[in-house]
Design an enzyme around this catalytic site. Structure first.
Site, PDB file in Angstrom:
ATOM      1  N   ARG A 177       0.839  -1.202   0.000  1.00 55.65           N
ATOM      2  CA  ARG A 177       0.000   0.000   0.000  1.00 55.65           C
ATOM      3  C   ARG A 177       0.870   1.248   0.000  1.00 55.65           C
ATOM      4  O   ARG A 177       0.538   2.242  -0.657  1.00 55.65           O
ATOM      5  CB  ARG A 177      -0.921  -0.002   1.225  1.00 55.65           C
ATOM      6  CG  ARG A 177      -2.111  -0.935   1.103  1.00 55.65           C
ATOM      7  CD  ARG A 177      -2.989  -0.853   2.334  1.00 55.65           C
ATOM      8  NE  ARG A 177      -2.265  -1.256   3.544  1.00 55.65           N
ATOM      9  CZ  ARG A 177      -2.728  -1.097   4.778  1.00 55.65           C
ATOM     10  NH1 ARG A 177      -3.899  -0.520   4.966  1.00 55.65           N
ATOM     11  NH2 ARG A 177      -2.029  -1.507   5.814  1.00 55.65           N
TER      12      ARG A 177
ATOM     13  N   THR B 151       1.913 -11.135   3.090  1.00 56.54           N
ATOM     14  CA  THR B 151       1.277 -10.084   3.873  1.00 56.54           C
ATOM     15  C   THR B 151      -0.079 -10.523   4.389  1.00 56.54           C
ATOM     16  O   THR B 151      -0.690 -11.450   3.857  1.00 56.54           O
ATOM     17  CB  THR B 151       1.124  -8.804   3.033  1.00 56.54           C
ATOM     18  OG1 THR B 151       0.739  -7.720   3.876  1.00 56.54           O
ATOM     19  CG2 THR B 151       0.090  -8.999   1.931  1.00 56.54           C
TER      20      THR B 151
ATOM     21  N   LYS C 156       0.043 -20.963  13.307  1.00 59.53           N
ATOM     22  CA  LYS C 156      -1.336 -20.873  13.801  1.00 59.53           C
ATOM     23  C   LYS C 156      -2.242 -21.807  13.005  1.00 59.53           C
ATOM     24  O   LYS C 156      -3.380 -22.048  13.399  1.00 59.53           O
ATOM     25  CB  LYS C 156      -1.829 -19.421  13.749  1.00 59.53           C
ATOM     26  CG  LYS C 156      -1.215 -18.536  14.820  1.00 59.53           C
ATOM     27  CD  LYS C 156      -1.879 -17.175  14.904  1.00 59.53           C
ATOM     28  CE  LYS C 156      -1.605 -16.307  13.699  1.00 59.53           C
ATOM     29  NZ  LYS C 156      -0.175 -15.971  13.550  1.00 59.53           N
TER      30      LYS C 156
ATOM     31  N   TYR D 192      -6.028 -18.323   8.082  1.00 64.23           N
ATOM     32  CA  TYR D 192      -5.068 -19.056   7.250  1.00 64.23           C
ATOM     33  C   TYR D 192      -5.794 -20.044   6.332  1.00 64.23           C
ATOM     34  O   TYR D 192      -5.425 -20.208   5.168  1.00 64.23           O
ATOM     35  CB  TYR D 192      -4.082 -19.826   8.115  1.00 64.23           C
ATOM     36  CG  TYR D 192      -2.994 -19.007   8.763  1.00 64.23           C
ATOM     37  CD1 TYR D 192      -2.739 -17.693   8.387  1.00 64.23           C
ATOM     38  CD2 TYR D 192      -2.195 -19.566   9.753  1.00 64.23           C
ATOM     39  CE1 TYR D 192      -1.731 -16.962   8.988  1.00 64.23           C
ATOM     40  CE2 TYR D 192      -1.176 -18.844  10.349  1.00 64.23           C
ATOM     41  CZ  TYR D 192      -0.952 -17.542   9.978  1.00 64.23           C
ATOM     42  OH  TYR D 192       0.057 -16.827  10.566  1.00 64.23           O
TER      43      TYR D 192
END
Length: 353
Positions: A34, A71, A112, A144
């Protein structure tokens, strides 16, 4: 002719290491963010992945051989994490022109996958350690999984190969990163030395005494490049860790010695860094001014909440790398060396004194 790569999140810990490695290997590297930062050998692509049309416009003329997704965007709830981060992967892959030559897309997630999201981290019935890639998903919503599902759907539609990479806690340099244990510990140790405070382990007895591992960002970048180049590694998910294991009771002393601070004896009490560092912003600003450091805002360097989550876990966490080894990946880092290399770089770049 050089191959073209798109690194998504090129200014982050993993993205910057990946862009650097690709550039060194002769790739034509485009870095999407960004707010891109200047990086040698990286062509900036400005895009907000939450905006589907703007992403499509930004990527209309790019036909990369490989895409590296490094990201994510942290939200206030896991439901929002799923909605926002799933859409970001979908918008990215929908925006890229359909491949007219072989393309590989690599997605970086993390452990995770096995431990659950922040809202239910380390709770419920977890798989046995060491974690292995063939263990099933947990029966709980996880962003995820949403990212993976978007990747799998786009690969089936467009015919590209894919890989998923699950590092443990990543050691590497990036300022303003939301999850940055190495720089957080460097800032904390610097503050302890300046104030004459003991270097207090913030976490649990399970982490202090149990085995664990970590992932160096440069080693993860090597794994991403290896996977893109290795046909046998396509359409696979991989754990990615350094290759050594350690106990924090050993590592904490090593880090304390590097900074010349006293490591306090651990008495089993959890003392979160969020509490220990709560009032340290003015002290850091004074240290930065005194030493001419590049960053005066402690909040852009330290992410105590993330380090507390890792070091406060009630269970031992290690990941198995056998799948990569069998396919020929031999990369290795000693984790203490990875920390020390980061600290040296932070000092050379005037991030710490």
């Amino acid at each position: 002719m050089a191959k073209t790569a798109l690194v998504v999140g090129a200014s982050g810990i993993v993205g910057s290491a990946t862009a650097t490695l690709l550039n060194a290997n002769g790739w034509d590297v485009h870095g999407l963010a960004r707010r891109p930062v200047a990086q040698e050998g990286v062509r900036p692509v400005v895009a907000d992945l939450s905006d589907a049309q703007a992403t499509r416009t930004a990527l209309a003329d790019l036909r990369p051989h490989a895409v590296f997704i490094t990201t994510w965007a942290r939200q206030d709830s896991e439901a929002e994490n799923i909605r926002v981060n799933g859409a970001m992967v979908r918008n990215l892959l929908d925006a890229l022109p359909a491949p007219d030559r072989p393309r590989h897309v690599a997605l970086v997630t993390g452990l995770k996958h096995y431990l659950g999201p922040f809202e239910a981290y380390g709770q419920g019935t977890l798989p046995q350690t060491p974690f292995r890639e063939d263990q099933p998903r947990l029966d709980i919503a996880n962003f995820y999984y949403a990212q993976e599902d978007e990747l799998f759907a786009a690969a089936a539609r467009d015919g590209f190969t894919w890989s998923v990479h699950r590092p443990h806690t990543v050691i590497g340099k990036a300022v303003g990163n939301a999850m940055n244990m190495g720089t957080t510990l460097a800032a904390y140790a610097t503050l302890c030395r300046d104030a004459g405070r003991p270097f207090v382990f913030p976490g649990s007895a399970a982490q202090w005494q149990g085995l664990t591992d970590m992932t160096d960002a440069e080693l993860l970048a090597e794994h991403l490049l290896w996977t893109a180049r290795t046909d046998a590694a396509h359409d696979q998910a991989f754990n990615v860790v350094n290759g050594d294991v350690f106990r924090w009771q050993w590592m904490w002393e090593r880090i304390a010695d590097w900074f010349g601070v006293e490591a306090a004896p651990f008495d089993g009490t959890v003392r979160p860094l969020e509490d220990q560092m709560a009032g340290d912003a003015p002290r850091w600003a004074a240290i930065a001014e005194r030493h001419g450091l590049a960053e005066t805002d402690l909040n852009r360097l330290a992410s105590p909440w993330h380090t507390d989550a890792d070091l406060g876990r009630p269970i031992e966490v290690v990941a198995d790398m056998s799948k990569s080894r069998r396919l020929g990946f031999t990369g290795y880092r000693a984790t203490d060396d990875a920390f020390f290399a980061l600290f040296e770089r932070l000092r050379a770049d005037r991030i710490i004194p």
